[in-house]
Design a protein around this motif. Structure first.
Motif, PDB file in Angstrom:
ATOM      1  N   GLU A  74       0.820  -1.215   0.000  1.00 31.58           N
ATOM      2  CA  GLU A  74       0.000   0.000   0.000  1.00 31.58           C
ATOM      3  C   GLU A  74       0.855   1.267   0.000  1.00 31.58           C
ATOM      4  O   GLU A  74       0.330   2.357  -0.247  1.00 31.58           O
ATOM      5  N   TYR A  79      -4.900   1.663  -3.570  1.00 31.94           N
ATOM      6  CA  TYR A  79      -5.929   0.680  -3.925  1.00 31.94           C
ATOM      7  C   TYR A  79      -7.305   1.324  -3.843  1.00 31.94           C
ATOM      8  O   TYR A  79      -8.092   1.070  -2.928  1.00 31.94           O
ATOM      9  N   ALA A 210      -5.074  -6.581  -2.155  1.00 33.28           N
ATOM     10  CA  ALA A 210      -6.065  -5.966  -3.040  1.00 33.28           C
ATOM     11  C   ALA A 210      -7.474  -6.454  -2.740  1.00 33.28           C
ATOM     12  O   ALA A 210      -8.440  -5.696  -2.868  1.00 33.28           O
ATOM     13  N   ARG A 213      -8.715  -4.503   0.202  1.00 31.86           N
ATOM     14  CA  ARG A 213      -8.860  -3.083  -0.124  1.00 31.86           C
ATOM     15  C   ARG A 213     -10.070  -2.837  -1.023  1.00 31.86           C
ATOM     16  O   ARG A 213     -10.715  -1.790  -0.920  1.00 31.86           O
TER      17      ARG A 213
END
Length: 301
Positions: A74, A79, A210, A213
């Motif tokens: 991150e 994201y 991901a 997120r």
């Protein structure tokens, strides 16, 4: 990595920041851009690509952090929905500018988060979009407002907001595993090798950022980062009212239900609609035998 039914050439687009995006580019003809959601990847399009690549150029990217794309931390990648739309913009510009793809005549095929990403991209480039295929997705704020369906309220809060949710996502891969089992993601049990292929890119905890997120980015109200993007996209849908649209919908989807389907049909009353009462969220797994011929005929017309 065993990927049954996925006999494709992997391609890679490296962004200016060095992050690589994996995509498929199969066949020749008018381009069909296939956009997956969460927690999926381009593997979900395998049957549709095999069905269409004799007549169309099939492009199917893996979103950053998903599938065979790079999975940055991150600290290197935002994201967010906005970053996803920027990614798609960069990839299509690459295909048009250097890979011989046409600037116009694109068909968008969208599932799950592919709808907000694809239609937000289309809002930037409406002249490029010729047709739309909508599969259990949305491109507007939730018609229910900030309310989550009662059945999903508690697990959604745990996954989105708590440390337990982080452990379930990152350490135990619970979201991916449940999404590939009946009755949550499918109604028919996937063959073992197919389910393993869906899960393979997230084998290690560091490869699952991901997925979480995406859940955290679901916009529930104006204070959420994705809300302005999704709101503007929903307001712009009217400019696509003249585009041919096919809606394919698994009616056993626990998230993208008939309330969302009704909103699509209100916005696009001329759409060709195919409903599958025995299909869940992954309708290309549950109903591919009926959905693929319908999409092929729609594109031929």
């Amino acid at each position: 990595m065993s990927l049954p039914g996925y006999p494709f050439t992997s391609r890679r687009f490296v962004r200016r920041d060095g992050i690589g995006q994996h995509y498929l580019d199969e066949g020749a003809g008018a381009p069909v851009l296939m956009l997956h959601g969460n927690p999926s990847w381009s593997y979900m399009w395998r049957r549709l690509i095999l069905c269409l690549r004799g007549e169309h150029r099939c492009v199917a990217p893996d979103h950053i952090g998903m599938g065979l794309s790079d999975k940055p931390g991150e600290d290197r990648y935002a994201y967010t929905l906005a970053s996803r739309v920027d990614d798609l913009d960069a990839l299509t510009e690459h295909l048009i500018g250097t890979q011989g793809a046409p600037a116009h005549g694109w068909t968008l095929v969208m599932h799950d988060w592919g709808g907000p990403i694809g239609m937000s991209w289309a809002r930037r480039h409406p002249e490029r979009v010729a047709r739309l295929v909508v599969l259990n997705t949305a491109a507007f704020p939730n018609p229910r407002g900030s309310r989550v369906r009662p059945l999903l309220r508690a697990p959604f809060w745990v996954l989105r907001e708590t440390r337990l949710g982080a452990r379930l996502f990152l350490r135990h891969n619970v979201f991916n595993r449940l999404a590939t089992l009946p009755p949550l993601g499918v109604r028919r049990r996937m063959p073992g090798p197919v389910r393993a292929a869906f899960l393979a890119p997230g084998e290690l905890p560091g490869q699952r950022v991901a997925v979480r997120r995406f859940v955290q980015d679901i916009p529930l109200g104006p204070g959420d980062p994705a809300w302005p993007v999704l709101e503007r996209t929903g307001e712009a849908l009217g400019q696509f009212a003249d585009r041919p649209m096919l809606i394919g919908w698994g009616l056993r989807d626990l998230v993208f239900d008939q309330v969302i389907l009704r909103r699509w049909r209100e916005r696009f009353p001329a759409a060709e609609v195919h409903l599958f009462r025995d299909a869940g969220h992954y309708l290309l797994e549950d109903a591919h035998d009926r959905l693929l011929p319908a999409i092929r005929a729609f594109l031929r017309d």
